[in-house]
Every structure is written in C-alpha cells, then in structure tokens.
Write a protein that holds these residues in place. Structure first.
Motif, PDB file in Angstrom:
ATOM      1  N   SER A 474      48.164  49.570  45.043  1.00 48.03           N
ATOM      2  CA  SER A 474      48.195  50.091  43.673  1.00 48.03           C
ATOM      3  C   SER A 474      46.954  49.611  42.943  1.00 48.03           C
ATOM      4  N   TRP A 475      46.708  50.241  41.803  1.00 50.06           N
ATOM      5  CA  TRP A 475      45.561  49.829  41.002  1.00 50.06           C
ATOM      6  C   TRP A 475      45.747  48.396  40.515  1.00 50.06           C
ATOM      7  N   ARG A 476      46.987  48.052  40.175  1.00 53.55           N
ATOM      8  CA  ARG A 476      47.260  46.686  39.745  1.00 53.55           C
ATOM      9  C   ARG A 476      46.966  45.696  40.876  1.00 53.55           C
ATOM     10  N   GLY A 477      47.355  46.078  42.087  1.00 49.54           N
ATOM     11  CA  GLY A 477      47.071  45.236  43.246  1.00 49.54           C
ATOM     12  C   GLY A 477      45.567  45.070  43.450  1.00 49.54           C
ATOM     13  N   TYR A 478      44.815  46.151  43.181  1.00 50.81           N
ATOM     14  CA  TYR A 478      43.356  46.104  43.324  1.00 50.81           C
ATOM     15  C   TYR A 478      42.751  45.138  42.304  1.00 50.81           C
ATOM     16  N   GLU A 479      43.207  45.261  41.057  1.00 59.30           N
ATOM     17  CA  GLU A 479      42.663  44.376  40.011  1.00 59.30           C
ATOM     18  C   GLU A 479      42.979  42.910  40.302  1.00 59.30           C
ATOM     19  N   LYS A 480      44.174  42.682  40.816  1.00 60.71           N
ATOM     20  CA  LYS A 480      44.572  41.322  41.172  1.00 60.71           C
ATOM     21  C   LYS A 480      43.631  40.752  42.238  1.00 60.71           C
ATOM     22  N   LYS A 481      43.354  41.592  43.236  1.00 56.94           N
ATOM     23  CA  LYS A 481      42.494  41.159  44.342  1.00 56.94           C
ATOM     24  C   LYS A 481      41.080  40.882  43.826  1.00 56.94           C
ATOM     25  N   MET A 482      40.574  41.761  42.945  1.00 60.25           N
ATOM     26  CA  MET A 482      39.232  41.574  42.389  1.00 60.25           C
ATOM     27  C   MET A 482      39.146  40.247  41.635  1.00 60.25           C
ATOM     28  N   GLN A 483      40.206  39.976  40.878  1.00 59.39           N
ATOM     29  CA  GLN A 483      40.233  38.744  40.087  1.00 59.39           C
ATOM     30  C   GLN A 483      40.245  37.521  41.011  1.00 59.39           C
ATOM     31  N   ALA A 484      41.076  37.594  42.042  1.00 62.76           N
ATOM     32  CA  ALA A 484      41.172  36.476  42.981  1.00 62.76           C
ATOM     33  C   ALA A 484      39.831  36.248  43.682  1.00 62.76           C
ATOM     34  N   ASP A 485      39.179  37.356  44.085  1.00 65.84           N
ATOM     35  CA  ASP A 485      37.880  37.245  44.765  1.00 65.84           C
ATOM     36  C   ASP A 485      36.843  36.623  43.835  1.00 65.84           C
ATOM     37  N   ALA A 486      36.871  37.033  42.561  1.00 65.69           N
ATOM     38  CA  ALA A 486      35.890  36.516  41.587  1.00 65.69           C
ATOM     39  C   ALA A 486      36.081  35.019  41.397  1.00 65.69           C
ATOM     40  N   GLU A 487      37.352  34.608  41.358  1.00 62.65           N
ATOM     41  CA  GLU A 487      37.613  33.183  41.171  1.00 62.65           C
ATOM     42  C   GLU A 487      37.138  32.366  42.372  1.00 62.65           C
ATOM     43  N   LYS A 488      37.359  32.945  43.555  1.00 64.89           N
ATOM     44  CA  LYS A 488      36.922  32.270  44.780  1.00 64.89           C
ATOM     45  C   LYS A 488      35.403  32.100  44.790  1.00 64.89           C
ATOM     46  N   ALA A 489      34.706  33.142  44.259  1.00 64.95           N
ATOM     47  CA  ALA A 489      33.250  33.143  44.322  1.00 64.95           C
ATOM     48  C   ALA A 489      32.621  32.230  43.270  1.00 64.95           C
ATOM     49  N   ARG A 490      33.419  31.875  42.263  1.00 67.84           N
ATOM     50  CA  ARG A 490      32.876  31.078  41.160  1.00 67.84           C
ATOM     51  C   ARG A 490      32.486  29.677  41.651  1.00 67.84           C
ATOM     52  N   PRO A 491      31.247  29.224  41.312  1.00 70.40           N
ATOM     53  CA  PRO A 491      30.858  27.878  41.740  1.00 70.40           C
ATOM     54  C   PRO A 491      31.658  26.822  40.963  1.00 70.40           C
ATOM     55  N   CYS A 492      32.050  25.757  41.642  1.00 69.87           N
ATOM     56  CA  CYS A 492      32.886  24.769  40.960  1.00 69.87           C
ATOM     57  C   CYS A 492      32.050  23.918  39.997  1.00 69.87           C
TER      58      CYS A 492
END
Lengths: 492, 434
Positions: A474-492
C-alpha cells in the motif's frame, strides 16, 4: 514488429499534489450523532478534481493489455473477444438497480433469466440441474466438492480422498483440501490419465475423481468411459472441471461422458470480459441424484411465477450470499442467445480449428510432446531454447514486444518449460499467421535480446524477488519503508 | 486452414472423442441478432421493479449509493475490462497500479497493514477468515456473533464444515444490540481460534465494546466485519487491535446488480500476511530501476502450492476493485465524509419520523447506528410489507424468520439516494397501515 505500449510515470493518487488549499470544516461527530469515543481522527485520502482522476486512470489503462488490444493466447483462460452488447445490457437500470432481497414478485424478469440460463446450461453440460451461486471457477469446484461430501455423508459414508491427475489445475487440489479431503495426485501417461494407475489408486476411501477433459495439454482423455466405470464401480463420484468446455460444445458433454458434477466457467466459455482478474461465475451442474444437495435458494416456476425455494433439508446451504454474480450471468445468457445452439457448436469447432492450425505452424519451432491432435489449446516445450541459454520465460517476455500477450507458461507441470497456447475461436487466420511468424522470428533473435526482454512495454523486466522481500502492499506501507530507510541512512 | 491441415472437414478434429459419448449438436433456440437480443431482453427485464421505480429501503449488506459517471468511464476502458490476472506485469502495469491503489485505499480506511486485491464478497471473505483464524491460532471452534446477516452465517457454516470447524454463536445485548460480553467470555475455551463480530452489525449498530472484546480474546484471532464507508467517520478496526478485517467494497462505485458481483474486502496485520488468502500486489522496480508493481507472495496460492495453498481462489473481483479505487479518488476524503455523514443523518431522521408514528418503535436498539436501523411495530411486518408494495414502496428486511426474538421487527436502510419525498412516501404509507 510495430508494437509500443504507452510509457508513463503515473504518480500514485496518494502523492498527487492537487489537494485543495483549504479543506472545508467538517464536524467529525456529525452533529453529535457519533459519540466522541467512536469518532475517527485522520484519514489520508487526497481530494482531486475529476479531470485529474480520469487522466490518471486513462493513462494507467494505456499501460495495460486486454483482448481488445490483441491476441491474448493465455492457455486455460479462454481469452476470447466478448461482444460489447453484453456489457451494455448489464448497465441497464432494470439489471443493475435491483436489490437481492427484493420481493420475488418485483424481480420476475431477473429470476426468469436465471431459470432459463440454468436450463440452457443443463443442455450444454448434459446435466439435470444447475446452481448459479458460485462466483468463479474455483468456487464452483469448491461447491462441487461440498456436494461430493454431502452425498457420501447422506449415504452414511465418510470417504477421505479426492483423486486427480498431475495435469489438473492447481485449483482442483486446493478446492478438495478446503473441503477437508486428502488429495492423491496420479502421474499421467503420455499426457493422459493412466487407467491402470486409476485402478490401483481407487478404493472405498475415494470420494471423487476430478478430471478436466480435454485436459490441460489440450488432449481429449480418450479413456474417459473406462475411467468413469472404475470410479462409479468404487462408489465414488466423477467431477468435471469445465475450464476447457470451449472445446466440446455440442460434440460431447460432461453428462454424456458420465460425469456426476460439472462446473462451468461462464467468463471463459460464455464470454464475460475477465476484468483484470474477475468477476467470473462458476455455476455447477449435477445429475439427478445430487440435486437435493444443491445450495439454496432454488429458483422454481410455480403457477406461472418464479419463486425461491429454501425448504431443502439436504442442501449444503450457501456458498455465497444471494444469487451469485448476477451481472456475469446476464452476460452469459446474452452470449448464449446471440449464438444459439448452432452458433455454440461453431464456437467449439473454430476454437479447435484455430488451435490445431496454430499448433501445426509452430510444432517444428518448439517441441510438441504427446501426439498430434489437440482440442482448443496445446502445450509445447520451450526446451530447444536451452541450447542458447534461454528459458521459456525469456521467449514469453519477448512476445510482449511484438504486441501479443504471452501464453500461459510453466503449466502444466508435466511438460518441461511449458508453453500453453489457447488462441480461441475469435482470432482470424491472419492474426494466427502473424503470431506464428513472431514466434519464429524470436527464436532466431540474438539471445541477449530475449534475456533482457521486454523492451517495448511500459516497464522492462521486473524485480519480482524485491517485491516479495520488501512486502509493500500500500502507499502507506511505501511511506513507512521510505521513512525507515531515511532513518537508517541518517549519520549518527 | 482446413486445407493447410489436410482435412476434409472440421469433424475430423473431433475424431478423438469416442463415438459412445458423442452428441449431435445442442437443442437450444436459434441465435439472435444484436437488435433482436436487445428487444427480447428489454421486454424480459421490464417486468423488474428497480429501486428507482419503487423507493426501496433494503440494505442488509448491499447498498444503493450514487456512482459518479466517471467511474463507468474508467472501468469500461477496454484495456482494463478485457484483460486478465496480470501474470505478465511488464505489459499489465495499469491494472497492477490500479489494484495497488485499491489496496492502499482499503489499508487507509481499515488501518490494516495488508489488504488483498479482492475476494468474491463479504460472505466468502468471512468464510476464508474462519479458515485463516484456524491457521493462525489453531483450535477447531470459532465464535461468531449472532447479530450478523443470515446469508453470511450460512456461508460461514459451509466453509467451517469443510474444515471440520465448529461455529458457536455469541448472543447480543437485547437493549443495545451490541456483543454480549458475558456470553463471549463464557464461551471462550482453549479450542476456540477466534471470534467474528461486525461494526456496524446486521442491525446497523456500531460496536461500542470492541476494546473489551480484544481483552477477552487475548491472543485469539479477532475478525471484524465492516461496511468500509462507515470508516470515513468511525474508528478503524486496526485501532482496537483487529487481526483480520472483512467486508464488502461494493458501496464504493459498484451497482447492486441483484447482489453480484460484489467485492470481498480482506485485510490483516503484517505478521499474518503469509497465512492470508487471495492475490496481493506489491511494489518493486524494473531493470531500469523504475517504480513498478507485480503480484507477490504467490507461494501462498493455488497455482504454485496446489493442495497446500492458503485458499483455492483464482478469479476474484478485480474490476470492482478498480471501480472502488476510481470512486474513492473521485469523491476524495471530503466527498467521502460528506456522503457517509449524509447516510447517517438520513437514517437518524427517518428513524425518528417512523418512531413518532403510533404503534411503531424506531430505532429498536439503543446505540449508534449508521444507515440502517431496526423498526418494531404492533402490526404484523408481513402485512406492512404487502401494503407498502401495493403503494409502490419496498419496505425493509423483516427479521422474524432469522431472529425469532425480533418477530415484529424490520431492518430499514436509507442512503444518500433517498430524497425527502421518498421518506415522506414511506412514512405516510406506514401511517396508513392499519
């Protein structure tokens, strides 16, 4: 080759930016009618102008391929051209604006149509009674196997097993399992049921034997009479999968072959457009001795009036709410009346002629196992492609580039690298010739072109493994995944 | 072609059919021209009384809602309607994206993680949910609310019987029509896999005790039946912890057509998705890294798993899913909320008008209802039904046959399609019944 499908990057409706600047105020409790503890807060659905919505879906439709676009030789699916008048009839208010719980006196026309359709299907199937309730072919199988179970239970028997050949549709064993049966799959011999295997498999535990005839290889099961004898002698029932009925109308019938239970795929044989996956309809016909088990209600004609009979103590009950897929039933009725008896016989003759013609054009290009004469479809092996390091799937994808839908591939399982072709009766000789030419051209092409095909469709070859891994539904599932990926990519 | 095949007649192509089973043609009427067909069917269908010819107050799972013209424009696109299951995704992106958008709308409305791209209807979706509950929680008993449609109950019984699952009914509170929590609690045992209730239920009532039901069920499967239109206004089932949601999306852009085709809504939590029946569309990329869609998790399905599949379903109701996606795109959030609000307002207005008539009580139950409500009268419901019919009005669904405890009660539905004039006619006709 001159086919090029439209290519768009159509954004999801959920990411369209045309949301109104100022959403109007809305009282979520609807004037206090909905108590605060039940009220919904937040609903992420866009507000779009009609103009944009129509553009969105029309552009999407242009990235889709249907029978109206061209040859769709998807084996076992009978993708024939559907007369447009049938679609128009179901849009009449006298068809569409009826509620299923209306008093029978106010739906006499609808009940008459269904009653007459039942009788016409009885004639075509060689059976005594038909229920129109099942919503699809698999649902018809499910209904039929419920009837098998009810029949044996009424006789005080609890038989445990459904027997079927390895060429059967996947729905057959799945339907049997859903009704609580064990499934015994028999290996075929030369593409047909091995009578000796049937003899040794059948026992007093056998509830029914399920058969598609002609079978999924397009071969007529010539030993059908002997098989019927063995099954009936064991006290079991014979079930006919009607997916391939388009091959035999007026030439033989399931009833004549001594089948006890039959399902019809109205969307295949009687030309309901398949709608991207449905709706279909899967009426079930039975011989007299099984009639009392059919689902309720039965439509009966009494004193010149159509009525609903629910007083059927031995009935299996209901398999679906109301009458079934009525709008599909109306289309099938219209199709049968358009063709008439002789017209339906011609349908089968031309379906078989087209299939054998195309098979002959192609049999030297691929391998054709199991004899020569086919019914409405034929299965070849794509094994010769292996020499070039190619698979049947590569060939199928390349066909798309030529403006033909691909055949069914990798089914039935008994043929290595299977290519299952059903041209149907509605295609012209010219179309079949063009298709055969394309097939021949493709196998002579640079293997790399096939391996990277398709090239002329809206998308190139898909990464289907990624879809299974990411599980974005779903689109909601897509947005969730995008958000999770962005957080993973964020430098600590 | 015959020449090419070196055949004298097409009959030779049928020489493999044993003579003993040959038939000689079909005894059916001769074929008709398109014009003749239209004339004959027009006459045959003219005897039906449509819901616009006689104001009709039936619901019970199938509803008459307005369908914007553009929905038809979209679903009648040849490329959509004449295609089949998108087995070749590269040439079927349009249908796949439309189905993904249907899944997205339903996910948004229900709050569930995964909604498949359709079952046959709500009744078969419920049947499949009963089987899935067994796969999830084990246990050969399944509890089912008494306040559901008799049609769905019969279908659920058929599906349960096939899997040797025993269905047990949980009663409703006679005052509020909601789930009788004590009865539910008393019927819980280790062999119970789950419980099905509806919100709104068959009497039109929104279930107020969903959170308590979740508590009582513990780790068992909670299956909730919805009318998805209500979810524009009311808390989604995911908010109170539903494991599976079923329903019918016919309310979004599909005509009633005598109850078929409908479109079975089926959704679940992500942790259950591999046990789910039906087709799922997933997002991926193509070899040029462009956003793309395809069917996914097909190893659950009959074409791969045969007898071990989660279901036998193959053909579904995809075109109606496209209609739902088109409808929801066209009305948008604002339109949907307005339509749902109009339904509930119409129902409250009509209930209070009927309730103010001498000899009538409406609504029968104390609670929050959507576009349906129960009316109880001193007069025999069958007599009312006949009198209304003779006045060109079709009344509601009499409950006495399936719910003997409500033998003087009738379920009325009203939607945005009814005008004040329709309500006036009904109320006046009811008042005149004596």
């Amino acid at each position: 080759m001159n086919y090029h499908q439209a290519v768009y990057d159509v954004p999801s409706v959920f990411e369209s930016c045309d949301r109104p600047k100022k959403p109007k105020a809305f009282d979520n409790t609807v004037g206090g009618l909905i108590p605060e503890n039940l009220v919904r807060h937040g609903l992420d659905i866009p507000d779009l102008p009609e103009r944009d919505v129509v553009k969105h879906f029309v552009n999407l439709s242009q990235m889709n391929f249907g029978v109206d676009n061209g040859l769709y030789p998807l084996g076992s699916c009978t993708m024939k051209y559907n007369p447009k008048v049938c679609d128009e009839i179901v849009s009449w208010k006298t068809v569409s604006d009826l509620h299923p719980l209306q008093d029978p006196s106010t739906i006499q026309g609808a009940l008459r149509l269904m009653h007459e359709l039942e009788q016409m299907l009885c004639e075509i199937g060689g059976v005594d009674s038909v229920t129109l309730q099942p919503a699809a072919g698999a649902h018809g199988e499910y209904t039929g196997i419920q009837l098998v179970r009810a029949y044996h239970e009424a006789n005080g028997e609890s038989r445990k097993e459904i027997v079927l050949p390895d060429t059967s549709h996947g729905t057959n064993p799945a339907s049997a399992a859903m009704v609580g049966y064990d499934v015994l799959e028999l290996p075929s011999k030369e593409g047909c049921v091995d009578v000796e295997a049937v003899k040794s498999a059948v026992s007093k535990d056998t509830a029914a034997f399920m058969l598609t005839n002609p079978n999924t290889l397009g071969l007529f099961e010539k030993d059908v009479c002997e098989i019927a004898g063995i099954i009936h002698d064991a006290g079991a029932l014979l079930y006919y999968d009607g997916a391939n009925l388009n091959a035999i109308m007026g030439k033989t019938s399931p009833g004549k072959m001594d089948f006890d239970i039959v399902h019809f795929n109205l969307h295949k044989t009687f030309a309901t457009p398949h709608g991207g996956g449905g709706p279909g309809a899967g009426p079930v016909g039975v011989k007299k001795r099984l009639e009392e088990f059919l689902p309720v209600p039965r439509i009966v004609l009494k004193d010149g009036k159509y009525q609903l009979d629910n007083d059927r103590p031995k009935s299996i009950g209901k398999v679906r709410a109301f009458f079934g897929n009525y709008a599909v039933l109306v289309r099938a009725y219209a199709y049968i009346r358009l063709h008439g008896g002789n017209g339906l016989v011609s349908v089968s003759e031309n379906a078989v002629l087209n299939s054998n013609y195309l098979k002959t054009l192609l049999k030297d290009t691929f391998e054709l196992p199991y004899g020569d004469l086919r019914k409405h479809e034929f299965v070849m092996s794509g094994r010769p492609l292996k020499a070039k390091g190619l698979k049947t799937m590569d060939f199928a994808k390349r066909l798309l580039d030529y403006g033909f839908h691909a055949p069914t591939v990798y089914f039935p399982l008994v043929v290595d690298e299977a290519i299952m072709i059903e041209p149907t009766e509605t295609e012209s000789k010219e179309t079949l010739d063009l298709f055969a030419d394309a097939c021949k051209k493709i196998v002579a092409e640079d293997p790399e072109v096939l391996r990277t095909a398709p090239h002329n469709t809206a998308r190139s070859r898909l990464n289907e493994a990624k879809a299974a891994r990411d599980m974005i539904f779903s689109w909601r599932g897509y947005e969730k995944k995008m958000q999770a990926d962005a957080e993973k990519a964020r430098p600590c | 072609m015959l020449q090419y095949l070196k055949l004298k007649s097409v009959e030779e192509l049928f020489s493999d059919i044993p003579a003993s089973v040959r038939t000689d043609g079909l005894r059916l009427p001769d074929g008709l021209t398109e014009l003749e067909l239209r004339r004959e069917l027009e006459a045959m269908m003219a005897v039906n009384r449509t819901v616009s010819q006689q104001p009709t107050f039936l619901g019970a799972g199938v509803y008459h809602h307005f369908i914007p013209a553009a929905v038809k424009t979209i679903v009648m696109r040849s490329e959509f309607i004449t295609s089949y299951t998108p087995y070749q995704p590269e040439i079927s992106q349009g249908m796949l994206q439309a189905l993904f958008e249907y899944q997205s709308f339903m996910t948004e409305l229900t709050g569930m993680d995964a909604v498949n791209c359709s079952m046959y209807d709500a009744s078969t979706a419920l049947g499949e949910a009963v089987l899935m509950s067994y796969r999830l929680s084990g246990g050969k008993k399944f509890l089912i609310s008494r306040a559901i449609s008799p049609e769905k109950k019969l279908v659920a019984q058929t599906y349960a019987r096939g899997a040797d699952i025993q269905l047990t009914e949980v009663g409703y509170d006679p005052m509020t029509g909601s789930v009788d929590l004590e009865d539910l609690e008393s019927k819980m045992d280790p062999d119970v896999s789950g419980f099905y209730f509806e919100s709104p239920n068959f009497f039109g009532l929104i279930e107020p005790g969903a959170a308590e039901i979740r508590n009582i069920l513990g780790a068992k499967t909670m299956v909730v039946g919805v009318n998805p239109m209500v979810l524009a206004l009311v808390k989604p089932p995911a908010d109170y912890g539903a494991d599976i949601v079923v329903g019918d999306a016919q309310v979004f852009g599909s005509s009633m057509s005598l109850g078929g085709p409908m479109i079975g809504l089926f959704g679940c939590k992500m942790e259950h998705v591999r046990k789910m029946p039906g087709r799922l569309i997933g997002l991926t990329v193509d070899s040029d890294n462009r956003r793309s869609y395809c069917m996914t998790l097909q190893t659950r399905e009959q074409n791969i798993r045969r007898g071990k599949a989660t279901s036998n379903i193959c053909s579904n109701e995809a075109l109606l899913a496209v209609a739902s996606a088109a409808y929801l795109s066209l009305v948008g959030k604002s339109g949907l909320k307005d339509i749902a609000a109009k339904n509930i307002e119409h129902a409250y207005l009509l209930a209070s008008r009927i309730g103010s008539l001498k000899g009538f009580k409406a609504p029968h139950f104390k609670g929050t209802h959507f576009n349906e409500f129960v009316v109880t009268s001193e007069i025999d419901p069958n007599r009312i039904h006949e009198e209304l019919l003779s006045n060109g009005i079709h009344g509601g669904f009499p409950l006495g046959k399936d719910f003997p405890e409500l033998k003087n009660s009738v379920l009325y539905a009203t939607t945005e399609m009814h005008t004040k004039g329709d309500h006036d006619r009904l109320v006046n006709a009811l008042e005149a019944v004596r």
